[in-house]
Write an enzyme that holds these catalytic residues in place. Structure first.
Site, PDB file in Angstrom:
ATOM      1  N   GLU A 100     -17.830 -42.014 -29.268  1.00  0.00           N
ATOM      2  CA  GLU A 100     -16.861 -42.704 -30.109  1.00  0.00           C
ATOM      3  C   GLU A 100     -15.426 -42.399 -29.683  1.00  0.00           C
ATOM      4  O   GLU A 100     -15.112 -41.285 -29.267  1.00  0.00           O
ATOM      5  CB  GLU A 100     -17.074 -42.288 -31.572  1.00  0.00           C
ATOM      6  CG  GLU A 100     -18.529 -42.492 -31.983  1.00  0.00           C
ATOM      7  CD  GLU A 100     -18.786 -42.345 -33.471  1.00  0.00           C
ATOM      8  OE1 GLU A 100     -17.861 -41.965 -34.211  1.00  0.00           O
ATOM      9  OE2 GLU A 100     -19.918 -42.624 -33.882  1.00  0.00           O
ATOM     10  N   CYS A 113      -7.768 -40.981 -30.200  1.00  0.00           N
ATOM     11  CA  CYS A 113      -8.559 -39.757 -30.254  1.00  0.00           C
ATOM     12  C   CYS A 113      -9.791 -39.975 -29.376  1.00  0.00           C
ATOM     13  O   CYS A 113     -10.612 -40.837 -29.669  1.00  0.00           O
ATOM     14  CB  CYS A 113      -8.948 -39.499 -31.713  1.00  0.00           C
ATOM     15  SG  CYS A 113     -10.020 -38.080 -31.925  1.00  0.00           S
ATOM     16  N   CYS A 120     -21.966 -31.871 -28.768  1.00  0.00           N
ATOM     17  CA  CYS A 120     -21.264 -30.609 -28.541  1.00  0.00           C
ATOM     18  C   CYS A 120     -22.258 -29.478 -28.736  1.00  0.00           C
ATOM     19  O   CYS A 120     -23.094 -29.529 -29.637  1.00  0.00           O
ATOM     20  CB  CYS A 120     -20.093 -30.448 -29.511  1.00  0.00           C
ATOM     21  SG  CYS A 120     -19.140 -28.940 -29.205  1.00  0.00           S
ATOM     22  N   CYS A 124     -20.397 -25.618 -34.603  1.00  0.00           N
ATOM     23  CA  CYS A 124     -19.599 -25.188 -35.765  1.00  0.00           C
ATOM     24  C   CYS A 124     -20.284 -25.741 -37.018  1.00  0.00           C
ATOM     25  O   CYS A 124     -20.753 -26.881 -37.016  1.00  0.00           O
ATOM     26  CB  CYS A 124     -18.160 -25.706 -35.663  1.00  0.00           C
ATOM     27  SG  CYS A 124     -17.349 -25.115 -34.159  1.00  0.00           S
ATOM     28  N   CYS A 127     -19.350 -29.369 -38.743  1.00  0.00           N
ATOM     29  CA  CYS A 127     -18.976 -30.485 -37.867  1.00  0.00           C
ATOM     30  C   CYS A 127     -20.176 -31.375 -37.563  1.00  0.00           C
ATOM     31  O   CYS A 127     -21.226 -30.889 -37.120  1.00  0.00           O
ATOM     32  CB  CYS A 127     -18.381 -29.928 -36.578  1.00  0.00           C
ATOM     33  SG  CYS A 127     -18.084 -31.197 -35.323  1.00  0.00           S
ATOM     34  N   GLY A 173     -17.080 -33.426 -28.846  1.00  0.00           N
ATOM     35  CA  GLY A 173     -17.162 -32.465 -27.745  1.00  0.00           C
ATOM     36  C   GLY A 173     -16.081 -31.412 -27.736  1.00  0.00           C
ATOM     37  O   GLY A 173     -15.079 -31.511 -28.444  1.00  0.00           O
ATOM     38  N   GLU A 174     -16.312 -30.392 -26.932  1.00  0.00           N
ATOM     39  CA  GLU A 174     -15.352 -29.302 -26.752  1.00  0.00           C
ATOM     40  C   GLU A 174     -14.716 -29.494 -25.366  1.00  0.00           C
ATOM     41  O   GLU A 174     -15.365 -29.238 -24.344  1.00  0.00           O
ATOM     42  CB  GLU A 174     -16.090 -27.957 -26.854  1.00  0.00           C
ATOM     43  CG  GLU A 174     -15.301 -26.757 -26.378  1.00  0.00           C
ATOM     44  CD  GLU A 174     -13.889 -26.654 -26.935  1.00  0.00           C
ATOM     45  OE1 GLU A 174     -13.725 -26.663 -28.171  1.00  0.00           O
ATOM     46  OE2 GLU A 174     -12.938 -26.561 -26.134  1.00  0.00           O
ATOM     47  N   SER A 205      -7.493 -30.111 -28.173  1.00  0.00           N
ATOM     48  CA  SER A 205      -7.932 -29.256 -29.274  1.00  0.00           C
ATOM     49  C   SER A 205      -9.169 -28.480 -28.836  1.00  0.00           C
ATOM     50  O   SER A 205     -10.125 -29.046 -28.322  1.00  0.00           O
ATOM     51  CB  SER A 205      -8.269 -30.122 -30.496  1.00  0.00           C
ATOM     52  OG  SER A 205      -8.852 -29.334 -31.509  1.00  0.00           O
ATOM     53  N   LEU A 228      -8.951 -23.021 -35.954  1.00  0.00           N
ATOM     54  CA  LEU A 228      -9.052 -21.645 -36.452  1.00  0.00           C
ATOM     55  C   LEU A 228     -10.018 -21.561 -37.652  1.00  0.00           C
ATOM     56  O   LEU A 228     -10.992 -20.834 -37.627  1.00  0.00           O
ATOM     57  CB  LEU A 228      -7.647 -21.135 -36.810  1.00  0.00           C
ATOM     58  CG  LEU A 228      -7.509 -19.640 -36.994  1.00  0.00           C
ATOM     59  CD1 LEU A 228      -7.927 -18.861 -35.769  1.00  0.00           C
ATOM     60  CD2 LEU A 228      -6.072 -19.282 -37.374  1.00  0.00           C
ATOM     61  N   ASN A 304     -14.165 -33.578 -44.113  1.00  0.00           N
ATOM     62  CA  ASN A 304     -14.786 -34.904 -44.194  1.00  0.00           C
ATOM     63  C   ASN A 304     -16.292 -34.722 -44.199  1.00  0.00           C
ATOM     64  O   ASN A 304     -16.848 -34.078 -43.316  1.00  0.00           O
ATOM     65  CB  ASN A 304     -14.358 -35.759 -42.998  1.00  0.00           C
ATOM     66  CG  ASN A 304     -12.874 -36.053 -43.055  1.00  0.00           C
ATOM     67  OD1 ASN A 304     -12.374 -36.576 -44.054  1.00  0.00           O
ATOM     68  ND2 ASN A 304     -12.157 -35.676 -42.020  1.00  0.00           N
ATOM     69  N   CYS A 347     -11.828 -36.982 -38.784  1.00  0.00           N
ATOM     70  CA  CYS A 347     -12.116 -35.735 -38.047  1.00  0.00           C
ATOM     71  C   CYS A 347     -13.487 -35.207 -38.421  1.00  0.00           C
ATOM     72  O   CYS A 347     -13.809 -35.082 -39.595  1.00  0.00           O
ATOM     73  CB  CYS A 347     -11.139 -34.631 -38.435  1.00  0.00           C
ATOM     74  SG  CYS A 347      -9.456 -35.023 -38.129  1.00  0.00           S
TER      75      CYS A 347
HETATM   76  N1  SAH Z   1     -14.132 -29.405 -30.155  1.00  0.00           N
HETATM   77  C1  SAH Z   1     -12.750 -29.420 -30.390  1.00  0.00           C
HETATM   78  C2  SAH Z   1     -12.173 -30.787 -30.658  1.00  0.00           C
HETATM   79  C3  SAH Z   1     -12.960 -31.736 -31.523  1.00  0.00           C
HETATM   80  S1  SAH Z   1     -13.014 -31.491 -33.238  1.00  0.00           S
HETATM   81  C4  SAH Z   1     -12.414 -28.475 -31.521  1.00  0.00           C
HETATM   82  O1  SAH Z   1     -13.301 -28.008 -32.201  1.00  0.00           O
HETATM   83  O2  SAH Z   1     -11.226 -28.186 -31.668  1.00  0.00           O
HETATM   84  C5  SAH Z   1     -11.390 -31.928 -33.868  1.00  0.00           C
HETATM   85  C6  SAH Z   1     -11.036 -31.148 -35.134  1.00  0.00           C
HETATM   86  O3  SAH Z   1     -11.790 -31.613 -36.271  1.00  0.00           O
HETATM   87  C7  SAH Z   1     -11.321 -29.672 -35.009  1.00  0.00           C
HETATM   88  O4  SAH Z   1     -10.279 -28.903 -35.534  1.00  0.00           O
HETATM   89  C8  SAH Z   1     -12.570 -29.524 -35.848  1.00  0.00           C
HETATM   90  O5  SAH Z   1     -12.770 -28.208 -36.266  1.00  0.00           O
HETATM   91  C9  SAH Z   1     -12.300 -30.488 -36.976  1.00  0.00           C
HETATM   92  N2  SAH Z   1     -13.500 -30.833 -37.737  1.00  0.00           N
HETATM   93  C10 SAH Z   1     -14.785 -30.750 -37.330  1.00  0.00           C
HETATM   94  N3  SAH Z   1     -15.608 -31.163 -38.329  1.00  0.00           N
HETATM   95  C11 SAH Z   1     -14.827 -31.518 -39.363  1.00  0.00           C
HETATM   96  C12 SAH Z   1     -15.103 -32.066 -40.662  1.00  0.00           C
HETATM   97  N4  SAH Z   1     -16.337 -32.347 -41.050  1.00  0.00           N
HETATM   98  N5  SAH Z   1     -14.050 -32.344 -41.458  1.00  0.00           N
HETATM   99  C13 SAH Z   1     -12.786 -32.113 -41.045  1.00  0.00           C
HETATM  100  N6  SAH Z   1     -12.466 -31.617 -39.828  1.00  0.00           N
HETATM  101  C14 SAH Z   1     -13.482 -31.316 -39.000  1.00  0.00           C
HETATM  102 FE1  SF4 Z   2     -17.129 -27.166 -33.072  1.00  0.00          FE
HETATM  103 FE2  SF4 Z   2     -15.369 -28.923 -32.055  1.00  0.00          FE
HETATM  104 FE3  SF4 Z   2     -17.888 -28.815 -31.132  1.00  0.00          FE
HETATM  105 FE4  SF4 Z   2     -17.427 -29.778 -33.570  1.00  0.00          FE
HETATM  106  S1  SF4 Z   2     -16.724 -30.674 -31.653  1.00  0.00           S
HETATM  107  S2  SF4 Z   2     -19.056 -28.307 -32.978  1.00  0.00           S
HETATM  108  S3  SF4 Z   2     -15.706 -28.487 -34.243  1.00  0.00           S
HETATM  109  S4  SF4 Z   2     -16.351 -27.195 -30.983  1.00  0.00           S
END
Ligand code: SAH
Ligand code: SF4
Length: 373
Positions: A100, A113, A120, A124, A127, A173-174, A205, A228, A304, A347
């Site tokens: 996406e 974006c 990924c 986390c 996510c 993705g990361e 990010s 963070l 979200n 996000c």
């Molecule tokens: N992998 C990278 C970039 C993609 S995620 C990272 O983790 O930074 C982009 C942002 O959205 C990150 O800060 C992530 O922690 C946040 N995010 C992930 N899941 C979310 C959710 N369900 N609601 C709000 N923000 C979220």
């Molecule tokens: Fe974590 Fe970013 Fe991967 Fe989601 S996309 S699992 S927030 S590292």
């Protein structure tokens, strides 16, 4: 996006790579710059229409090269103007995968974006992308191809300017776990003959891959955002598992090094607001103590939701109170507006269609392999 076996896809090649490519059949380096301009600035993929290139050079190109972009399988627009494209990608196991890309219009700017991986592996806990598992890295062509496609679909504004003014690597993705492909894509975004975006308008990010932050500090100058989400290791270990490998102190040291090395203004720390988990006043004070005195900004992201999660979004009052406490504690903090949630484009809601390759069958059970960068 499948480039044919004989022809090389020029999309995703940096300027030096393109110079070497055309040099191999006797063309001068300025030809590579002309090509970059046609492909990125003008969005042209057909060599025949690149009219200021010599005819025989165009014929050479047509025989050896192509510009192949991902295929759009769906295009949705949210009530707030946020637009989401689903792009089809060949998967690692021959399966078809969907990623996406999201366009977010705001007054005075247009942010794209983009995704860096199919799924990924970092898992986390809050996510949707992480919950889907991991299939493969995107190629440089597939990463920059998202910008190419969005530019083509959005066209130009009434003054003839490009609509996309900012790119954030905050999709699926990361990005730092796919360093090899993300770096050339970012270089093309900033190349004078590519998209010519300033270093402040490209944001990467990361969830905190410390060694790659040090590497980035040597290679590329973009704005850095760090996920963070917790003010201490105990909680961050739970929310962002990569923290067990690279704890907060190590991560912050890498951030300050990056700023110094790149002469950057500040690092943005993303903090997703999870009801009853990380949104308490004492946690705001702890976070302020951690970042006070540094060039740091905190961006609070209301959580979200997505199917299957047990987390809930913090209340607007809790988010406001948290922000106020940060500001009182001496740290700049803003709340991110939720965009595109009616089309699951906000996000952390990006899921695409990912076949998890990290799931293995152990007896009768499916187990996820820990794939760490
Ligand atoms: N992998 C990278 C970039 C993609 S995620 C990272 O983790 O930074 C982009 C942002 O959205 C990150 O800060 C992530 O922690 C946040 N995010 C992930 N899941 C979310 C959710 N369900 N609601 C709000 N923000 C979220
Ligand atoms: Fe974590 Fe970013 Fe991967 Fe989601 S996309 S699992 S927030 S590292």
């Amino acid at each position: 996006m499948t480039a044919s076996a004989e022809r090389t896809n020029l999309l995703g090649m940096t300027r030096p790579e393109l110079e070497a490519f055309v040099g191999a059949f006797g063309a001068k380096p300025y030809r590579a710059r002309q090509l970059l301009k046609w492909i990125y600035r003008r969005g042209e993929s057909d060599f025949a229409r690149m009219t200021d290139l010599a005819k025989d050079f165009r014929a050479e190109l047509a025989a050896r090269a192509e510009v192949t972009v991902p295929e759009i399988v769906a295009d949705r627009i949210a009530s707030d103007g946020t637009r989401k494209w689903l792009l089809r990608m060949p998967g690692a196991t021959g399966s078809e995968q969907v990623i996406e890309t999201v366009y977010i219009p705001e007054p005075g700017r247009g942010t794209l974006c983009i995704s860096s991986q199919i799924g990924c592996a970092l898992d986390c806990s809050f996510c949707a992308t992480g919950a889907q598992g991991f299939n493969r890295n995107l190629t440089a062509a597939e990463i920059i191809g998202q910008v190419w496609l969005a530019n083509r679909e959005l066209g130009r504004d009434p003054d003839g300017e490009r609509i996309i003014t900012n790119v954030v690597l905050m999709g699926m993705g990361e990005p730092l776990a796919n360093y090899r492909n993300v770096l050339p894509a970012m270089q093309l975004m900033m190349d004078d003959f590519g998209y010519d975006l300033s270093r402040r308008r490209v944001t990467l990010s990361t969830s905190g891959l410390v060694p790659q932050i040090y590497r980035l500090a040597e290679d590329c100058n973009v704005a850095l955002a760090v996920s963070l989400h917790a003010p201490n290791d105990r909680l961050r270990d739970e929310l962002v598992p990569i923290n067990r490998k690279h704890p907060i102190a190590e991560l912050l040291a890498a951030c300050w090094h990056y700023l110094e090395r790149q002469n950057g203004r500040s690092v943005t720390f993303e903090y997703t607001m999870l009801d009853g988990v990380n949104d308490r006043p004492e946690q705001a004070r702890e976070l302020a103590r951690l970042l006070r005195g540094h060039d740091a900004k905190i961006n609070l992201i209301p959580f979200n939701t997505f199917p299957g999660t047990e987390y809930r979004r913090s209340s607007p009052e809790a988010i406001r109170r948290f922000r106020d406490l940060l500001v009182q504690g001496g740290v700049m903090a803003t709340v991110r507006r939720t965009r595109g949630d009616d089309i699951d484009a906000a996000c952390g809601q990006l899921r695409g269609q990912v076949m998890d390759r990290t799931l293995v069958r152990l007896g009768s059970k499916l187990v996820r392999l820990a794939v760490r960068a």
